[in-house]
Enzyme design. Structure first.
Site, mmCIF file in Angstrom:
data_model
loop_
_atom_site.group_PDB
_atom_site.id
_atom_site.type_symbol
_atom_site.label_atom_id
_atom_site.label_comp_id
_atom_site.label_asym_id
_atom_site.label_seq_id
_atom_site.Cartn_x
_atom_site.Cartn_y
_atom_site.Cartn_z
ATOM 1 N N GLU A 124 35.546 44.339 28.613
ATOM 2 C CA GLU A 124 34.160 43.904 28.421
ATOM 3 C C GLU A 124 33.242 44.718 29.321
ATOM 4 O O GLU A 124 33.534 44.891 30.505
ATOM 5 C CB GLU A 124 34.000 42.416 28.748
ATOM 6 N N GLY A 264 33.619 39.678 38.722
ATOM 7 C CA GLY A 264 34.277 38.598 39.440
ATOM 8 C C GLY A 264 35.596 38.236 38.777
ATOM 9 O O GLY A 264 36.603 38.019 39.444
ATOM 10 N N ALA A 265 35.580 38.207 37.460
ATOM 11 C CA ALA A 265 36.783 37.883 36.694
ATOM 12 C C ALA A 265 36.500 38.133 35.229
ATOM 13 O O ALA A 265 35.366 38.377 34.833
ATOM 14 C CB ALA A 265 37.216 36.434 36.923
ATOM 15 N N MET A 266 37.550 38.053 34.406
ATOM 16 C CA MET A 266 37.418 38.319 32.981
ATOM 17 C C MET A 266 38.277 37.351 32.196
ATOM 18 O O MET A 266 39.449 37.168 32.496
ATOM 19 C CB MET A 266 37.809 39.774 32.684
ATOM 20 N N GLU A 301 36.056 30.932 33.975
ATOM 21 C CA GLU A 301 36.877 31.723 33.052
ATOM 22 C C GLU A 301 37.714 30.833 32.150
ATOM 23 O O GLU A 301 37.914 31.144 30.970
ATOM 24 C CB GLU A 301 37.765 32.699 33.829
ATOM 25 N N HIS A 304 35.599 29.487 29.337
ATOM 26 C CA HIS A 304 35.334 30.503 28.318
ATOM 27 C C HIS A 304 36.321 30.425 27.154
ATOM 28 O O HIS A 304 36.039 30.957 26.078
ATOM 29 C CB HIS A 304 35.426 31.905 28.923
#
Length: 885
Positions: A124, A264-266, A301, A304
């Site tokens: 992303e 930060g994160a995915m 996350e 999401h």
């Protein structure tokens, strides 16, 4: 400026894809410098024959292309540095594309890269095109199967999205794993991780009585820092079931922690890749803030999975659809885990300190941007944090029950689809049978709304009229926003007064679960209230019910009453902050007139009332005792006199320490004595530490108390108190400070995340030597330009928080950071663009800083071959030159 002007993309030009990719089977033969990727796709045209445009990148090496098993020759396709165009012979066909990539040399940290010997991906927004040629857009959803082949010694762990369906050994000490994701997804949610990682395991039983395996993969040295992350994950899963009725849908949920990560994160489906900062924690090495950040990001996350993965974005202009909604969800999660009142104030502070300046600068954009050059630049506070505030408007307007009805409809209607913000609004409206069309104005207009309130009271008729006027970017000519305002009335004793809307106002005022609510829907709206025996004090924007800048001229007496008696914690905090701001602004005027500073009686009395209030939550007390942040203070001025602002802020902080020295010391000692020997991440303990360390920070404004800070540093074993002691002594050039910093380094030099704190401490020190110290730190053996966290901790903190060093009158701070931006741009354009954005407020600075910062931006812009990321930032920043000339 870069010679080749990058292409700008516009929402108005959106066209749906002409092809559908029915399935993808990816095979990776991992090798540090020469990984081969075989991409086998089943493709179908949606209409008639048309060229098939696949996105790519100059970092790809194309090996071969086959269409229906027939090898294509070079004359059968068109290839350039950004795309591959094919001319299919039929409407349905199989396509096999073989590429080679170099993970080891990928410093951009996009696509497939290698860090600390481990393979990792970040796709992303547009990283998948750095792995293979593909329709790299979020509205192309496909079924993915991934086979990973690697050397056992090099990569014992082979991970990808979905469920593991096959694995085994191969000749030559190699092995493989095959992962199948049962849910269609866009390629930005693809993930692969391989390496020599260890795993911490647990399980979670869903509301449907399915057992889900939970796995956190880390380097072996970090195995003892995963417990909090695992508990946060389990809390997130349970909370999402209880609050939103949403359960997890795969057999396994995996998290991988890596040091080198741009974000930060995915939320990749089933395989979340995290910046290690948001996974690793133990009391000795992580602060309360770190623990909260981990719980929040883990939750974000995970949430999401439904709001982002199962329902995704049609195009990147819809980014706030998934991010604004999911930030709102993670804010609510943290509020439920800790303290809703404290969390709300902290979120408002974050919005004002970070997003309001973005709204006022050259990179201002709506939460739905209408165009972009580099999509990575729109992962912003506006899209995320302001986007969350706009989602919160739905919640405020509809209430918890109505919002949940809207969420249920949204998921039922759009599960498995790539949709738009209009689809979300439609679901909310239909589920509650209301018209929410005006909410769209929040999505398409940039800037922080300015809400002016004028009060008129008639003592004869006992009638109160409140006139609300909306302004956006200094003008009233804009699409009127729907602004919900939670409010109350109080008398001079702090007693709540009855709210009786007039006949003409009745339909615009409602009782909600959060209190009385009025809805401002016009550029100018007037509301009337009857039966008020005395002119009321106004408690406005309770719970910060809309992301606006409120302009209401409350008297000092009114603010005192609100600060002391309001039932709404946000308004109480806001009122004392406004009293502090009045004092700060008064001293700016005095600085500019060469007059002595003063401390206002109203602020002294309000501060005293808060400090001596034994009923108030200690965390709220700590927040109320803090001065407005320098960033927010400076945002109050169209022309920023940095010297005056710093002098005023420093004076008031020291004056408070002098006036309340005895009480601050008494409070500090009592809290220090009551502290439990074992660290707990618990809201009462967190609140105790917050207040204790607030008192310490004030006390160390007085040199005679410096020993208290040294003692706290030496005697404590939790990082919250250790770091608070270092921060409290950070502004003084004392030998003890240097000794503590050196001791801190020696103790923690093997822990990257803690050493980030060491760099950040020195980068933020407000001293005459700040710039020289930061320059020296760029030469330190532990500083690296290849790790985003390290760059942010030194260069980012210096440019954002070191007002004395970065804004040095000579302009050397600007010149230094400009050179660093150019260095970083060659290695990691995403991080370079974030650093370049620190120059975006140049036009609001007073001379000579205004001209000096502008020259630094020009220096960046004049460089050859700037990345698209940095080009977009500096080009938009320079466009504001019109206001300068």
């Amino acid at each position: 400026m870069t010679k080749n002007i990058p292409q700008e993309h516009f929402l108005k030009d959106y066209q749906s894809p002409q092809y559908e990719i029915k399935s993808v089977y990816l095979t990776f033969y991992l090798s540090p410098n020469k990984t081969q990727v075989i991409n086998h796709m089943v493709v179908e045209a949606k209409g008639g024959k048309a060229p098939l445009l696949l996105d790519g990148d100059k970092s790809l090496t194309l090996v071969s292309i086959k269409e229906n098993n027939q090898l294509l020759l070079k004359e059968d396709y068109e290839l350039n540095s950004e795309s591959l165009t094919l001319f299919p012979k039929s409407n349905q066909f199989e396509l096999e594309i073989v590429t080679e990539v170099d993970p080891e040399s990928n410093t951009y940290l996009e696509g497939l890269y290698r860090t600390n010997g481990n393979y990792c991906t970040q796709c992303e927004a547009e990283g998948f095109r750095r792995i293979t040629y593909y329709m790299d857009r979020p509205d192309v959803l496909s079924s993915f199967t991934t086979k990973i082949v690697a050397d056992k010694a090099e990569s014992k762990v082979l991970l990808s999205n979905g469920n593991l369906i096959e694995s085994g050994d191969l000749p030559n000490n190699q092995h493989y794993a095959v992962w199948e994701d049962p849910y269609k997804k866009p390629c930005y949610l693809f993930a692969l991780v391989a390496g020599n990682l260890e795993v911490v395991e647990d399980t979670f039983v869903t509301q449907e009585n399915r057992e889900v395996a939970l796995k956190i993969y880390v380097e072996a040295r970090n195995l003892d820092k995963c417990e909090h992350a695992m508990q946060s994950l389990k809390k997130s899963m349970q909370w999402d079931e209880e609050r939103f009725g949403l359960a997890y849908d795969l057999d396994v949920y995996m998290i991988v922690a890596v040091d080198d990560f741009n974000m930060g994160a995915m939320e990749n489906k089933g395989l979340n890749v995290f910046n290690s900062k948001y996974v690793l924690a133990k009391p000795e090495s992580a602060t309360d803030h770190d623990f909260e950040g981990i719980e929040s990001v883990i939750g974000h996350e995970y949430f999401h999975n439904w709001t982002g993965n199962r329902i995704t974005c049609r195009d990147w202009f819809q980014l706030t659809l998934k991010e604004g909604l999911t930030v709102f969800r993670d804010q609510e999660f943290t509020a439920d885990m800790l303290s809703p009142d404290v969390k709300r104030i902290e979120d408002v502070k974050r919005l004002r300190n970070n997003q309001f300046p973005e709204d006022a600068g050259p990179m201002a954009h709506p939460i739905q941007p209408q165009s972009y050059i580099e999509m990575n630049n729109f992962y912003t506070m506006t899209v995320y944090e302001k986007g969350a505030e706009v989602v919160r408007l739905y919640h405020t307007l509809l209430g918890e029950k109505g919002f949940q009805q809207g969420m249920k409809r949204y998921i039922e209607c759009f599960d498995g689809q790539a949709v738009t913000i209009q689809d979300f609004r439609q679901a909310m409206a239909e589920a509650n049978d209301v018209n929410l069309n005006q909410m769209h104005h929040w999505y398409i207009q940039p800037g922080t709304p300015h809400l002016k309130v004028t009060k008129t009271y008639n003592p004869i008729t006992k009638c109160l009229a409140l006139k609300f006027s909306q302004f956006l970017n200094g003008k009233q000519v804009h699409l009127p926003l729907l602004i919900p305002v939670l409010f109350g009335f109080m008398d001079e004793e702090g007693t709540a007064l009855p709210i009786k809307p007039s006949i003409s106002t009745k339909n615009k005022v409602t009782q909600t679960e959060k209190g009385m609510l009025l809805k401002v829907t016009q550029l100018n709206d007037t509301f009337e209230f009857m039966g008020l025996e005395t002119e009321p004090y106004l408690s406005l924007l309770r719970h910060f019910s809309a992301p606006v800048s409120l302009d209401y001229k409350a008297t000092e007496e009114e603010l005192m009453v609100l600060a002391s008696h309001d039932s709404d914690s946000f308004v109480r905090w806001e009122s004392i902050q406004k009293l502090a701001m009045l004092n700060l602004k008064e001293n700016v005027i005095r600085f500019e007139n060469s007059e002595p500073f003063l401390i206002l009686d109203s602020y002294l009395n309000a501060f005293k009332a808060v400090l001596e209030d034994n009923e108030i939550d200690l965390a709220l007390k700590s927040l109320a005792m803090a001065l407005p942040d320098v960033i927010y203070f400076s945002e109050q001025y169209e022309e920023v006199n940095m010297d005056a602002i710093l002098a005023s802020h420093n004076f008031l902080k020291k004056a408070i320490a002098e006036f309340f020295e005895e009480s601050l010391l008494e409070t500090y000692q009592a809290l220090e004595a009551s502290e439990k020997p074992k660290y707990r991440y618990h809201k009462e303990d967190i609140a105790n530490r917050m207040l204790k360390n607030r008192c310490l920070n004030y006390l160390l404004q007085l040199p005679k108390h410096f020993d208290i800070g040294v003692a706290q540093y030496q005697n404590h074993h939790n990082m919250t108190d250790v770091l608070a002691a270092l921060e409290a002594m950070n502004h003084l050039a004392r030998v003890e400070r240097a000794q503590c910093l050196e001791d801190f380094y020696q103790r923690w030099q093997s822990d990257n995340l803690v050493i980030d704190k060491w760099f950040a401490l020195q980068a933020s020190a407000q001293s005459d030597q700040a710039l020289e110290d930061v320059k020296k730190l760029t030469k330190h053996p532990d500083f690296t330009y290849h790790t985003p966290n390290r760059l942010r901790s030194l260069l980012g903190v210096f440019g954002r928080l070191n007002f004395a060093g970065f804004h040095d009158k000579t302009g050397e701070g600007y010149q230094f950071l400009a050179e660093e931006v150019l260095k970083v741009d060659k290695l990691n354009p995403q991080v370079a663009a974030r650093l370049a954005s620190l120059f975006s407020q140049w036009q609001r600075l007073a001379e000579p800083r205004k001209t000096l910062m502008y020259k630094a931006i020009e220096h960046i812009a004049s460089a050859e071959d700037l990345s698209k990321d940095v080009f977009e930032i500096v080009s938009k920043t320079l466009k504001s030159h019109d206001s300068f000339e």
